[in-house]
Design a protein around this motif. Sequence first.
Motif, PDB file in Angstrom:
ATOM      1  N   GLY A   2       0.713  -1.211  -0.093  1.00 49.12           N
ATOM      2  CA  GLY A   2      -0.081  -0.038  -0.079  1.00 49.12           C
ATOM      3  C   GLY A   2       0.946   1.255   0.078  1.00 49.12           C
ATOM      4  N   ASP A   3       0.469   2.227   0.736  1.00 49.00           N
ATOM      5  CA  ASP A   3       1.073   3.376   0.872  1.00 49.00           C
ATOM      6  C   ASP A   3       2.194   3.550   1.908  1.00 49.00           C
ATOM      7  N   TYR A   4       2.300   2.749   2.853  1.00 49.38           N
ATOM      8  CA  TYR A   4       3.465   2.689   3.844  1.00 49.38           C
ATOM      9  C   TYR A   4       3.046   3.866   4.783  1.00 49.38           C
ATOM     10  N   TYR A   5       1.695   3.991   5.058  1.00 54.28           N
ATOM     11  CA  TYR A   5       1.425   4.883   6.099  1.00 54.28           C
ATOM     12  C   TYR A   5       2.326   5.110   7.254  1.00 54.28           C
ATOM     13  N   GLY A   6       2.942   3.866   7.727  1.00 55.63           N
ATOM     14  CA  GLY A   6       3.623   3.744   8.820  1.00 55.63           C
ATOM     15  C   GLY A   6       4.799   4.472   8.869  1.00 55.63           C
ATOM     16  N   GLY A   7       5.511   4.884   7.696  1.00 54.69           N
ATOM     17  CA  GLY A   7       6.613   5.549   7.660  1.00 54.69           C
ATOM     18  C   GLY A   7       6.544   7.026   7.693  1.00 54.69           C
ATOM     19  N   ARG A   8       5.193   7.629   7.956  1.00 55.56           N
ATOM     20  CA  ARG A   8       5.254   9.037   7.839  1.00 55.56           C
ATOM     21  C   ARG A   8       4.159   9.214   9.144  1.00 55.56           C
ATOM     22  N   SER A   9       4.347  10.508   9.487  1.00 56.59           N
ATOM     23  CA  SER A   9       3.490  10.880  10.873  1.00 56.59           C
ATOM     24  C   SER A   9       2.147  11.611  10.218  1.00 56.59           C
ATOM     25  N   SER A  10       2.198  11.933   9.026  1.00 56.57           N
ATOM     26  CA  SER A  10       1.051  12.776   8.454  1.00 56.57           C
ATOM     27  C   SER A  10       0.591  12.098   7.076  1.00 56.57           C
ATOM     28  N   GLY A  11      -0.567  12.666   6.722  1.00 60.41           N
ATOM     29  CA  GLY A  11      -1.063  12.174   5.741  1.00 60.41           C
ATOM     30  C   GLY A  11      -2.244  11.125   5.725  1.00 60.41           C
ATOM     31  N   ILE A  12      -3.339  11.358   4.949  1.00 61.21           N
ATOM     32  CA  ILE A  12      -4.766  10.933   5.233  1.00 61.21           C
ATOM     33  C   ILE A  12      -4.542   9.453   5.382  1.00 61.21           C
ATOM     34  N   VAL A  13      -5.123   8.720   6.160  1.00 59.68           N
ATOM     35  CA  VAL A  13      -5.372   7.203   6.351  1.00 59.68           C
ATOM     36  C   VAL A  13      -6.770   6.920   6.479  1.00 59.68           C
ATOM     37  N   ILE A  14      -7.390   6.384   5.722  1.00 57.42           N
ATOM     38  CA  ILE A  14      -8.855   5.953   5.561  1.00 57.42           C
ATOM     39  C   ILE A  14      -8.829   4.303   5.322  1.00 57.42           C
ATOM     40  N   ARG A  15      -9.362   3.458   5.825  1.00 57.30           N
ATOM     41  CA  ARG A  15      -9.293   2.052   5.784  1.00 57.30           C
ATOM     42  C   ARG A  15     -10.606   1.354   5.965  1.00 57.30           C
ATOM     43  N   ASN A  16     -11.260   0.860   5.158  1.00 56.22           N
ATOM     44  CA  ASN A  16     -12.450   0.112   5.161  1.00 56.22           C
ATOM     45  C   ASN A  16     -13.607   0.881   5.947  1.00 56.22           C
ATOM     46  N   ASP A  74     -13.110   3.489   7.889  1.00 57.16           N
ATOM     47  CA  ASP A  74     -12.553   4.059   9.206  1.00 57.16           C
ATOM     48  C   ASP A  74     -11.419   5.003   8.861  1.00 57.16           C
ATOM     49  N   LEU A  75     -11.530   6.425   9.533  1.00 59.46           N
ATOM     50  CA  LEU A  75     -10.673   7.547   9.374  1.00 59.46           C
ATOM     51  C   LEU A  75      -9.815   7.386  10.413  1.00 59.46           C
ATOM     52  N   TYR A  76      -8.466   7.263  10.313  1.00 57.11           N
ATOM     53  CA  TYR A  76      -7.457   6.998  11.248  1.00 57.11           C
ATOM     54  C   TYR A  76      -6.588   8.442  11.431  1.00 57.11           C
ATOM     55  N   ARG A  77      -6.381   8.913  10.169  1.00 58.79           N
ATOM     56  CA  ARG A  77      -5.572  10.263  10.072  1.00 58.79           C
ATOM     57  C   ARG A  77      -6.061  11.461   9.248  1.00 58.79           C
ATOM     58  N   ASP A  78      -6.072  12.430   9.598  1.00 51.06           N
ATOM     59  CA  ASP A  78      -7.025  13.421   8.798  1.00 51.06           C
ATOM     60  C   ASP A  78      -6.053  14.640   8.323  1.00 51.06           C
ATOM     61  N   SER A  79      -4.571  14.437   8.528  1.00 52.10           N
ATOM     62  CA  SER A  79      -3.792  15.509   7.944  1.00 52.10           C
ATOM     63  C   SER A  79      -3.583  15.379   6.686  1.00 52.10           C
ATOM     64  N   VAL A  80      -3.358  16.450   6.037  1.00 53.09           N
ATOM     65  CA  VAL A  80      -3.002  16.337   4.440  1.00 53.09           C
ATOM     66  C   VAL A  80      -1.746  16.925   4.345  1.00 53.09           C
ATOM     67  N   SER A  81      -0.681  16.016   3.652  1.00 55.60           N
ATOM     68  CA  SER A  81       0.616  16.525   3.414  1.00 55.60           C
ATOM     69  C   SER A  81       1.140  16.190   1.900  1.00 55.60           C
ATOM     70  N   THR A  82       0.251  15.834   1.250  1.00 48.71           N
ATOM     71  CA  THR A  82       0.662  15.168  -0.058  1.00 48.71           C
ATOM     72  C   THR A  82      -0.773  15.122  -0.950  1.00 48.71           C
ATOM     73  N   ASP A  83      -0.370  14.693  -2.246  1.00 44.68           N
ATOM     74  CA  ASP A  83      -1.651  14.251  -3.313  1.00 44.68           C
ATOM     75  C   ASP A  83      -2.385  13.156  -2.382  1.00 44.68           C
ATOM     76  N   VAL A  84      -3.703  13.048  -2.701  1.00 45.90           N
ATOM     77  CA  VAL A  84      -4.689  12.324  -2.172  1.00 45.90           C
ATOM     78  C   VAL A  84      -5.394  11.345  -2.998  1.00 45.90           C
ATOM     79  N   CYS A  85      -5.394  10.140  -2.645  1.00 45.54           N
ATOM     80  CA  CYS A  85      -6.543   9.238  -3.444  1.00 45.54           C
ATOM     81  C   CYS A  85      -7.773   8.521  -2.451  1.00 45.54           C
ATOM     82  N   ILE A  86      -8.817   9.037  -3.071  1.00 52.69           N
ATOM     83  CA  ILE A  86     -10.019   8.564  -2.245  1.00 52.69           C
ATOM     84  C   ILE A  86     -10.799   7.648  -3.067  1.00 52.69           C
ATOM     85  N   LEU A  87     -11.113   6.262  -2.443  1.00 52.16           N
ATOM     86  CA  LEU A  87     -12.063   5.486  -3.246  1.00 52.16           C
ATOM     87  C   LEU A  87     -13.416   5.455  -2.485  1.00 52.16           C
ATOM     88  N   TYR A  88     -14.673   5.969  -2.985  1.00 52.07           N
ATOM     89  CA  TYR A  88     -15.712   6.364  -2.497  1.00 52.07           C
ATOM     90  C   TYR A  88     -16.626   5.138  -2.242  1.00 52.07           C
TER      91      TYR A  88
END
Length: 339
Positions: A170-184, A186-200
């Motif tokens: 995936g996007d290896y969210y664990g390597g950063r302290s910021s950046g959107i994290v939405i999984r199944n 559930d919203l886990y992190r809501d900070s924006v630090s780069t381009d974002v991809c969303i599956l609705y």
Amino acid sequence: PKKPLPIILVISLDLLGIGAMLVIFILFHHVLRLDSSDPLQNIVFGDTQTSVEPTVTPAFEVVEATDAPEATPTISPTPSPTPEPGDFSATFPSDETVDEDVYGSYISDTLRIVITQEENYDAVYFVADVWIKDIQEFKTAFSDDTYGRGYASLPTVIASNNNAILAISGDYYGGRSSGIVIRNGDLYRDSVSTDVCILYADGVMETYYEDEFDIEAAIERGAYQGWSFGPKLIDDGQVPESYNTTSTIISRNPRSAIGYYEPGHYCLVTVDGRQSGYSRGMTLEQLSQTFIDLGCVAAYNLDGGQTAMMVFDDLIVNQPYKGGRTVSDIIYFERSDAE
């Protein structure tokens, strides 16, 4: 004046200092679990979860008896139920035939996967064409089934733990302290630090430049999955004029990326690279053009390099650089319960 310390003592003190820093690094990144927490919010999909009840019209119109000539009954057809958003039954392929020259395939009542091996730009890459019947077939998973920095496993391990028939890093969210994290959902992190991809939840996948993304609007619309690595790869059907990332990422690299055709139809791409005589990898421009040539209307770059890995039926499909590495998350599709 004080005598200078012996050189052997200076070297020993330097080594002790370096060792202490390494211990602190290991403590925070491999022992302590940073940012581990429950979701900030469970995203309720609003209208996307509300089924549309069919309106039932009587088959015949009842007419009061009068002195007028007897009326002919009016027949009104009963309308077909409208599929719920996130239900792709109407477009799910019914043809189960698959070409013989494919790397692998999987077909069930709700999932269709066909993997091919391709070569272009002096690079070898694998394309997994994926059709799903319902949005909940599209899944993501964390290492150790837990959100937080410090959790990492090989993609093969995470895939096996989740009964995945197909998975990519995936996007290896664990390597950063910021950046959107939405999984199944559930919203886990809501900070924006780069381009974002969303599956609705309705199956639409959209990519956003960092400065144009609105997290509240995405939640209101029903964000189901959300990634932050990037950059976005297609801009209004074209290769972007520039990329919101570093020159290192822009240059030739192994790649992991996701593409979108229409609701319920996606593709996962893994590009091998940094291997002389086999595959050099792709630049971001080459990766963008690859998705455009595939017919995708949107595409997004995930974590690549040594991370890039595709797993199918418990086997590694590609040839990861230096054998691959542990990751914090995957995108996957599950085997049928009937198996």
